[in-house]
Design a protein around this motif. Structure first.
Motif, PDB file in Angstrom:
ATOM      1  N   ALA A 106       0.859  -1.178   0.000  1.00 53.89           N
ATOM      2  CA  ALA A 106       0.000   0.000   0.000  1.00 53.89           C
ATOM      3  C   ALA A 106       0.902   1.238   0.000  1.00 53.89           C
ATOM      4  O   ALA A 106       1.985   1.240   0.580  1.00 53.89           O
ATOM      5  CB  ALA A 106      -0.909  -0.001   1.216  1.00 53.89           C
ATOM      6  N   VAL A 107       0.420   2.299  -0.706  1.00 61.04           N
ATOM      7  CA  VAL A 107       1.150   3.563  -0.785  1.00 61.04           C
ATOM      8  C   VAL A 107       0.241   4.645  -0.238  1.00 61.04           C
ATOM      9  O   VAL A 107      -0.959   4.688  -0.519  1.00 61.04           O
ATOM     10  CB  VAL A 107       1.535   3.881  -2.242  1.00 61.04           C
ATOM     11  CG1 VAL A 107       2.248   5.227  -2.331  1.00 61.04           C
ATOM     12  CG2 VAL A 107       2.419   2.791  -2.815  1.00 61.04           C
ATOM     13  N   SER A 108       0.832   5.579   0.551  1.00 60.40           N
ATOM     14  CA  SER A 108       0.057   6.676   1.111  1.00 60.40           C
ATOM     15  C   SER A 108      -0.086   7.777   0.062  1.00 60.40           C
ATOM     16  O   SER A 108       0.877   8.190  -0.562  1.00 60.40           O
ATOM     17  CB  SER A 108       0.764   7.242   2.347  1.00 60.40           C
ATOM     18  OG  SER A 108       0.186   8.464   2.725  1.00 60.40           O
ATOM     19  N   THR A 109      -1.332   8.268  -0.091  1.00 58.81           N
ATOM     20  CA  THR A 109      -1.586   9.401  -0.990  1.00 58.81           C
ATOM     21  C   THR A 109      -1.553  10.707  -0.216  1.00 58.81           C
ATOM     22  O   THR A 109      -1.745  11.771  -0.789  1.00 58.81           O
ATOM     23  CB  THR A 109      -2.964   9.252  -1.647  1.00 58.81           C
ATOM     24  OG1 THR A 109      -3.965   9.329  -0.635  1.00 58.81           O
ATOM     25  CG2 THR A 109      -3.059   7.967  -2.433  1.00 58.81           C
ATOM     26  N   GLY A 110      -1.318  10.630   1.058  1.00 58.84           N
ATOM     27  CA  GLY A 110      -1.376  11.800   1.923  1.00 58.84           C
ATOM     28  C   GLY A 110      -2.755  11.923   2.538  1.00 58.84           C
ATOM     29  O   GLY A 110      -2.948  12.661   3.500  1.00 58.84           O
ATOM     30  N   VAL A 111      -3.746  11.201   1.950  1.00 58.81           N
ATOM     31  CA  VAL A 111      -5.121  11.240   2.450  1.00 58.81           C
ATOM     32  C   VAL A 111      -5.562   9.830   2.843  1.00 58.81           C
ATOM     33  O   VAL A 111      -6.269   9.639   3.818  1.00 58.81           O
ATOM     34  CB  VAL A 111      -6.069  11.809   1.382  1.00 58.81           C
ATOM     35  CG1 VAL A 111      -7.515  11.792   1.857  1.00 58.81           C
ATOM     36  CG2 VAL A 111      -5.648  13.209   0.990  1.00 58.81           C
ATOM     37  N   SER A 112      -5.137   8.840   2.070  1.00 61.89           N
ATOM     38  CA  SER A 112      -5.520   7.452   2.341  1.00 61.89           C
ATOM     39  C   SER A 112      -4.426   6.521   1.841  1.00 61.89           C
ATOM     40  O   SER A 112      -3.476   6.940   1.187  1.00 61.89           O
ATOM     41  CB  SER A 112      -6.844   7.131   1.646  1.00 61.89           C
ATOM     42  OG  SER A 112      -6.670   7.215   0.234  1.00 61.89           O
ATOM     43  N   TRP A 113      -4.602   5.240   2.137  1.00 64.46           N
ATOM     44  CA  TRP A 113      -3.699   4.206   1.651  1.00 64.46           C
ATOM     45  C   TRP A 113      -4.307   3.594   0.404  1.00 64.46           C
ATOM     46  O   TRP A 113      -5.489   3.298   0.356  1.00 64.46           O
ATOM     47  CB  TRP A 113      -3.508   3.096   2.700  1.00 64.46           C
ATOM     48  CG  TRP A 113      -2.655   3.532   3.862  1.00 64.46           C
ATOM     49  CD1 TRP A 113      -3.077   3.930   5.070  1.00 64.46           C
ATOM     50  CD2 TRP A 113      -1.238   3.608   3.875  1.00 64.46           C
ATOM     51  NE1 TRP A 113      -2.034   4.266   5.874  1.00 64.46           N
ATOM     52  CE2 TRP A 113      -0.863   4.074   5.161  1.00 64.46           C
ATOM     53  CE3 TRP A 113      -0.231   3.349   2.951  1.00 64.46           C
ATOM     54  CZ2 TRP A 113       0.454   4.267   5.537  1.00 64.46           C
ATOM     55  CZ3 TRP A 113       1.088   3.533   3.329  1.00 64.46           C
ATOM     56  CH2 TRP A 113       1.430   3.994   4.609  1.00 64.46           C
ATOM     57  N   MET A 114      -3.510   3.391  -0.629  1.00 61.42           N
ATOM     58  CA  MET A 114      -3.972   2.781  -1.875  1.00 61.42           C
ATOM     59  C   MET A 114      -3.121   1.552  -2.133  1.00 61.42           C
ATOM     60  O   MET A 114      -1.909   1.595  -2.010  1.00 61.42           O
ATOM     61  CB  MET A 114      -3.818   3.738  -3.056  1.00 61.42           C
ATOM     62  CG  MET A 114      -4.554   5.061  -2.912  1.00 61.42           C
ATOM     63  SD  MET A 114      -6.321   4.896  -2.980  1.00 61.42           S
ATOM     64  CE  MET A 114      -6.567   4.414  -4.648  1.00 61.42           C
ATOM     65  N   PHE A 115      -3.783   0.419  -2.451  1.00 57.51           N
ATOM     66  CA  PHE A 115      -3.035  -0.783  -2.796  1.00 57.51           C
ATOM     67  C   PHE A 115      -2.399  -0.593  -4.163  1.00 57.51           C
ATOM     68  O   PHE A 115      -2.993  -0.015  -5.077  1.00 57.51           O
ATOM     69  CB  PHE A 115      -3.944  -2.012  -2.817  1.00 57.51           C
ATOM     70  CG  PHE A 115      -4.317  -2.507  -1.436  1.00 57.51           C
ATOM     71  CD1 PHE A 115      -3.328  -2.933  -0.549  1.00 57.51           C
ATOM     72  CD2 PHE A 115      -5.627  -2.550  -1.036  1.00 57.51           C
ATOM     73  CE1 PHE A 115      -3.676  -3.395   0.720  1.00 57.51           C
ATOM     74  CE2 PHE A 115      -5.971  -3.002   0.218  1.00 57.51           C
ATOM     75  CZ  PHE A 115      -4.994  -3.417   1.120  1.00 57.51           C
ATOM     76  N   VAL A 116      -1.202  -1.124  -4.331  1.00 61.98           N
ATOM     77  CA  VAL A 116      -0.500  -1.120  -5.610  1.00 61.98           C
ATOM     78  C   VAL A 116      -0.916  -2.379  -6.345  1.00 61.98           C
ATOM     79  O   VAL A 116      -0.957  -3.459  -5.737  1.00 61.98           O
ATOM     80  CB  VAL A 116       1.020  -1.087  -5.393  1.00 61.98           C
ATOM     81  CG1 VAL A 116       1.776  -1.203  -6.707  1.00 61.98           C
ATOM     82  CG2 VAL A 116       1.442   0.150  -4.621  1.00 61.98           C
ATOM     83  N   ALA A 117      -1.237  -2.216  -7.628  1.00 60.73           N
ATOM     84  CA  ALA A 117      -1.610  -3.390  -8.418  1.00 60.73           C
ATOM     85  C   ALA A 117      -0.400  -4.285  -8.532  1.00 60.73           C
ATOM     86  O   ALA A 117       0.723  -3.823  -8.746  1.00 60.73           O
ATOM     87  CB  ALA A 117      -2.095  -2.962  -9.798  1.00 60.73           C
ATOM     88  N   MET A 118      -0.647  -5.566  -8.374  1.00 60.57           N
ATOM     89  CA  MET A 118       0.453  -6.518  -8.394  1.00 60.57           C
ATOM     90  C   MET A 118       0.254  -7.479  -9.548  1.00 60.57           C
ATOM     91  O   MET A 118      -0.869  -7.859  -9.869  1.00 60.57           O
ATOM     92  CB  MET A 118       0.538  -7.269  -7.070  1.00 60.57           C
ATOM     93  CG  MET A 118       0.841  -6.294  -5.918  1.00 60.57           C
ATOM     94  SD  MET A 118       0.902  -7.013  -4.297  1.00 60.57           S
ATOM     95  CE  MET A 118       2.256  -8.077  -4.378  1.00 60.57           C
ATOM     96  N   GLY A 119       1.333  -7.821 -10.180  1.00 63.84           N
ATOM     97  CA  GLY A 119       1.282  -8.743 -11.309  1.00 63.84           C
ATOM     98  C   GLY A 119       1.398 -10.181 -10.844  1.00 63.84           C
ATOM     99  O   GLY A 119       1.196 -10.493  -9.667  1.00 63.84           O
ATOM    100  N   ALA A 120       1.749 -11.025 -11.744  1.00 66.26           N
ATOM    101  CA  ALA A 120       1.855 -12.452 -11.451  1.00 66.26           C
ATOM    102  C   ALA A 120       3.058 -12.726 -10.587  1.00 66.26           C
ATOM    103  O   ALA A 120       4.027 -11.978 -10.575  1.00 66.26           O
ATOM    104  CB  ALA A 120       1.972 -13.223 -12.777  1.00 66.26           C
ATOM    105  N   ALA A 121       2.995 -13.835  -9.867  1.00 63.15           N
ATOM    106  CA  ALA A 121       4.100 -14.257  -8.999  1.00 63.15           C
ATOM    107  C   ALA A 121       5.312 -14.623  -9.832  1.00 63.15           C
ATOM    108  O   ALA A 121       5.164 -15.110 -10.952  1.00 63.15           O
ATOM    109  CB  ALA A 121       3.658 -15.434  -8.169  1.00 63.15           C
ATOM    110  N   VAL A 122       6.457 -14.361  -9.333  1.00 63.76           N
ATOM    111  CA  VAL A 122       7.704 -14.653 -10.026  1.00 63.76           C
ATOM    112  C   VAL A 122       8.103 -16.086  -9.768  1.00 63.76           C
ATOM    113  O   VAL A 122       8.042 -16.611  -8.725  1.00 63.76           O
ATOM    114  CB  VAL A 122       8.813 -13.698  -9.567  1.00 63.76           C
ATOM    115  CG1 VAL A 122      10.106 -14.005 -10.273  1.00 63.76           C
ATOM    116  CG2 VAL A 122       8.415 -12.270  -9.765  1.00 63.76           C
TER     117      VAL A 122
END
Length: 166
Positions: A150-166
């Motif tokens: 998750a990344v902070s936008t300064g207002v809320s936390w947003m999940f980062v889209a994740m691709g396939a497992a390596v």
């Protein structure tokens, strides 16, 4: 010597009876007492150091006043040194305590921070129910129960889209 009077003889007899003295032996007893007293020391008398058994060697074994004073000075200096060392040890103990606190603070600051571990970026982890404060913008956290970043936008936390497992 004039002949003693009857009264003097009676007094002498009473005295002799009371003291259990033999009138004929008084002279001899007085002579024996005087001889005994003659062998005694006068009330005021002195002896040289050499006349007192063991005194010369005992005095030779005594420390001189200068030696005692020198030892006393060394003892005082040693006491001052011990006091100074005690103060230094207390200062070092305070320094060690401060360093221990600093390490503890550093350790708590390092926790929940990103780090490089074995050549890979290690993000701090949190549960979705216990996320850190949102600010500042750009802060990243691995949300362990969601298995997402998750990344902070300064207002809320947003999940980062994740691709396939390596």
């Amino acid at each position: 010597m004039p002949m003693p009077s009857r009264f003097e003889r009676d007094v002498q007899k009473v005295v002799n009876d009371k003291l259990n003295l033999d009138p004929d032996g008084i002279e001899a007893q007085l002579a024996a007492i005087e001889a005994s007293v003659a062998g005694k020391a006068n009330i005021n008398h002195t002896h040289s150091i050499a006349q007192v058994n063991g005194l010369p060697s005992a005095l030779n074994d005594k420390a001189s006043v200068a030696s005692v004073n020198a030892l006393n000075s060394r003892l005082n200096a040693t006491t001052e040194d011990v006091d100074a060392l005690s103060t230094a040890v207390n200062g070092l103990t305070n320094n060690v305590n401060n360093l221990t606190n600093d390490v503890a603070n550093l350790s708590s600051n390092v926790n929940n921070k990103a780090d490089i571990v074995s050549g890979a970026l290690q993000l701090p982890a949190a549960l979705s129910t216990n996320m850190p404060a949102i600010l500042p913008t750009g802060r990243m956290v691995y949300v362990s129960d969601a298995e997402k970043i998750a990344v902070s936008t300064g207002v809320s936390w947003m999940f980062v889209a994740m691709g396939a497992a390596v």
